[in-house]
Design a protein around this motif. Structure first.
Motif, short mmCIF file in Angstrom:
data_model
loop_
_atom_site.label_atom_id
_atom_site.label_comp_id
_atom_site.label_asym_id
_atom_site.label_seq_id
_atom_site.Cartn_x
_atom_site.Cartn_y
_atom_site.Cartn_z
N MET A 370 0.79 -1.45 -0.24
CA MET A 370 0.33 0.04 -0.11
C MET A 370 0.73 1.05 -0.33
SD MET A 370 -3.13 -0.70 2.96
CE MET A 370 -4.59 -1.32 2.15
N GLU A 371 0.17 1.97 -0.64
CA GLU A 371 0.93 3.75 -0.31
C GLU A 371 0.16 4.19 0.56
OE1 GLU A 371 0.75 5.54 -3.86
OE2 GLU A 371 1.47 3.99 -5.68
N PRO A 387 -11.55 11.98 9.59
CA PRO A 387 -12.42 12.04 8.30
C PRO A 387 -11.88 12.42 6.83
CG PRO A 387 -12.75 13.31 9.83
CD PRO A 387 -11.90 13.57 10.28
N LYS A 388 -10.55 12.88 7.20
CA LYS A 388 -9.75 12.93 5.43
C LYS A 388 -9.82 11.41 5.21
CE LYS A 388 -6.45 15.55 2.44
NZ LYS A 388 -5.94 16.15 2.95
N LEU A 389 -8.69 11.00 6.20
CA LEU A 389 -8.35 9.66 6.14
C LEU A 389 -9.35 8.57 5.85
CD1 LEU A 389 -6.04 7.24 6.81
CD2 LEU A 389 -6.30 7.62 9.04
N LEU A 390 -10.44 8.20 5.89
CA LEU A 390 -11.38 7.30 5.86
C LEU A 390 -12.50 7.50 4.43
CD1 LEU A 390 -13.22 7.31 9.40
CD2 LEU A 390 -12.15 4.96 8.47
N PHE A 396 -10.59 4.20 -1.63
CA PHE A 396 -9.55 2.95 -2.12
C PHE A 396 -10.59 1.78 -2.26
CE2 PHE A 396 -7.50 -0.25 -0.66
CZ PHE A 396 -6.49 -0.19 -1.05
N PHE A 397 -11.27 1.82 -1.20
CA PHE A 397 -12.23 0.36 -1.23
C PHE A 397 -12.95 0.65 -2.18
CE2 PHE A 397 -15.28 -2.08 0.11
CZ PHE A 397 -14.88 -3.45 1.17
N ARG A 398 -13.35 1.00 -2.28
CA ARG A 398 -14.02 1.23 -3.78
C ARG A 398 -13.93 0.80 -5.25
NH1 ARG A 398 -18.85 5.20 -6.32
NH2 ARG A 398 -20.02 4.84 -7.69
N LEU A 418 -8.83 -4.99 5.49
CA LEU A 418 -8.73 -3.69 4.58
C LEU A 418 -8.32 -2.75 5.52
CD1 LEU A 418 -6.96 -3.85 1.38
CD2 LEU A 418 -9.55 -3.63 1.24
N LEU A 419 -9.29 -2.02 6.22
CA LEU A 419 -9.13 -1.49 6.50
C LEU A 419 -8.16 -0.83 7.74
CD1 LEU A 419 -10.30 1.76 7.43
CD2 LEU A 419 -12.15 0.72 9.01
#
Length: 527
Positions: A370-371, A387-390, A396-398, A418-419
């Motif tokens: 992961m980058e 919030p920016k991180l999530l 990314f998840f999508r 993964l999270l």
């Protein structure tokens, strides 16, 4: 000065320790020996089994418990021979002869075992050797066999059956009492015999077992007493919070307690700062160092997590899902390995350090690919923009979840892992992630601890599987998130809901909204 030992048996003159003879009921063991019993001592690796056997050997040979001769033998050397019974028996008899000479001053077996092996053959030599050793002295012979379950297939069967074959000749012509020591109870052995191509239960091969004793971890009192030995000898204090943290994070697992204490007290900086009282935060830093070092103890456990029967038990814990496939035998096996404990008959990961290591190890290669740079989500004042991180993870998840989830052996827990891998790469820049799991509650609790400007901030992320509709899942998730925030004194909370229905369009699975539960604001993320 003594030190905290993490390798090999305890030597009380060199190591801080809980006296081995105090860790089991001495009267009970002596009673079993006195009554000519053959029994089992088992416990996970590096919990002190060998130290206890050696201490009991010396205790019996001292005459304090009666007039016995006691021999300890470690048969792990026979593992390399696998199912070559003849080669394995040579290694076992050589070990037994050498130990008899060194412990009892009896050179007979050390010289005679090759002749015994040639005359009696590999499937009779151990019985003959023990018979001759027992009859060579009128004092009852007590035998401790360590690492018994390191032996494989027909070799293990041969040892168990030869012990059983001589059982009726005790105590004059065969060992008066025998302790078999290993990770698992003999009843749980499923031995594959290569010669007969069948699976044989250990209980049937060794049906003379009287009792099984399990060596437990340190108690909270033991942990405090062990640390206090260092304070007494080196003058270095542990704060009450530090002692409590060592106990809470290890739950008394002996190797973990000693490994943490060794890092706290015997690193170069720790030795230079003996006047510095060790704090709870020092303990957490030492824990992180220990995990990152991937010490052998933790690395060996990581190999076990890849086994199918371990995965069947651990995966529902990581995902929060309900148990589906595991059996009672699976539970017994994972308990014997020390990976889990039972809390009101419900499996839980054995201690918080293992709970931290499990997802990191399972997702380690994913983390490396992961980058991520924590500076993307940290402002100039050092504040973490969660919030920016999530939001970045949601995107990314999508885009990538289908590809990345295939990399996990633990596919049911894939979204949560993964999270956590994503968070670990980012948060390692300055904070840490703490984890809690629970079987059947359909959730995983994550706590991000972020130090900033002399303060420590706490952020809660509750991961929940979509179950029985979106709105009911949100309602229960809000309540659970608010309760976890209150328990952790967190300043903000986020509820992440994973929808595993792959037939749904992403537009129906991805959302973000804010709701309140009893005055607590919580951000909700759909994925």
């Amino acid at each position: 000065m003594r030190f905290f030992n993490t390798a090999g048996p305890i030597v009380p003159e060199k190591h801080y320790c809980i006296p081995p003879l105090e860790r089991l009921n001495r009267d009970k063991i002596c009673g079993l020996i006195r009554n000519e019993r053959y029994f089992i001592l088992h416990a996970p690796r590096q919990t002190g089994k060998t130290s206890i056997l050696l201490a009991f050997r010396d205790y019996l040979n001292s005459g304090a418990a009666g007039d016995y001769r006691c021999v300890y033998a470690n048969v792990e050397s026979g593992q390399a021979a696998r199912e070559d019974v003849a080669s394995a028996m040579r290694a076992i008899l050589d070990e037994l002869g050498s130990r008899s000479r060194l412990t009892l001053g009896d050179e007979f077996l050390d010289k005679a075992w090759p002749e015994i092996l040639e005359k009696s053959g590999p499937n009779g030599a151990l019985k003959s050797a023990l018979s001759r050793l027992a009859e060579s002295d009128p004092r009852p012979l007590v035998l401790f066999i360590d690492e018994i379950d390191a032996l494989i297939g027909d070799t293990l069967l041969s040892v168990l059956r030869q012990l059983r074959a001589g059982y009726d000749q005790r105590p004059r012509y065969f060992p008066h009492s025998v302790i078999l020591c290993g990770i698992r109870d003999v009843r749980d052995y499923r031995i594959h015999s290569g010669s007969s191509n069948e699976i044989i239960a250990g209980g049937s091969a060794f049906n003379i077992k009287d009792e099984s004793l399990r060596l437990g971890d340190f108690s909270e009192k033991d942990v405090a007493a062990l640390l206090a030995q260092h304070t007494e000898e080196a003058g270095q204090e542990f704060s009450p919070e530090a002692v409590e943290t060592v106990w809470n994070r290890t739950q008394g697992q002996p190797w973990l307690v000693n490994a943490l204490a060794k890092r706290l007290c015997f690193r170069d900086t720790a030795v230079r700062e003996r006047g510095h009282a060790i704090t709870a935060e020092d303990v957490r830093e030492a824990e992180e160092d220990l995990i990152l070092a991937r010490e052998t103890h933790l690395d060996q456990l990581a190999e076990k997590w890849r086994e199918g029967r371990v995965r069947r038990v651990i995966e529902p814990l990581l995902s929060g899902g309900e148990e589906k496939e595991y059996t009672g035998r699976d539970i017994e096996y994972v308990l014997d390995l020390g990976l889990i404990a039972l809390d009101k008959n419900t499996p839980v990961i054995a201690n918080p350090i293992y709970a931290e290591v499990v997802p990191r190890e399972i997702s380690y290669t994913v983390q490396l690919r992961m980058e991520g740079d924590s500076s993307w989500y940290v402002d100039r004042e050092g504040t973490l923009d969660l919030p920016k991180l999530l939001a970045a993870f949601q995107e990314f998840f999508r885009e990538h979840s289908e590809h990345w989830l295939e990399r996990f052996e633990y596919k049911e827990a894939g979204p949560q892992l993964l999270l956590q891998a994503f968070l670990q790469r980012i948060v390692n820049g300055g904070g840490r992630v703490e984890r809690e799991y629970g079987l059947g509650n359909l959730r995983t609790d994550l706590l991000i601890v972020w130090p900033q400007g002399g303060q420590v901030h706490h952020f809660v992320i509750e991961c929940k599987l979509l179950h029985k509709g979106l709105e009911p899942t949100i309602r229960s998730g809000l309540e659970q998130t608010a309760a976890y925030m209150d328990r952790c004194a967190a300043e903000c909370g986020h509820l992440v809901i994973f929808d595993r229905d792959e037939e749904k369009k992403w537009e129906d699975r991805i959302f973000r909204r804010r709701e309140s539960f009893e005055g607590t604001e919580i951000e909700i993320w759909g994925m």
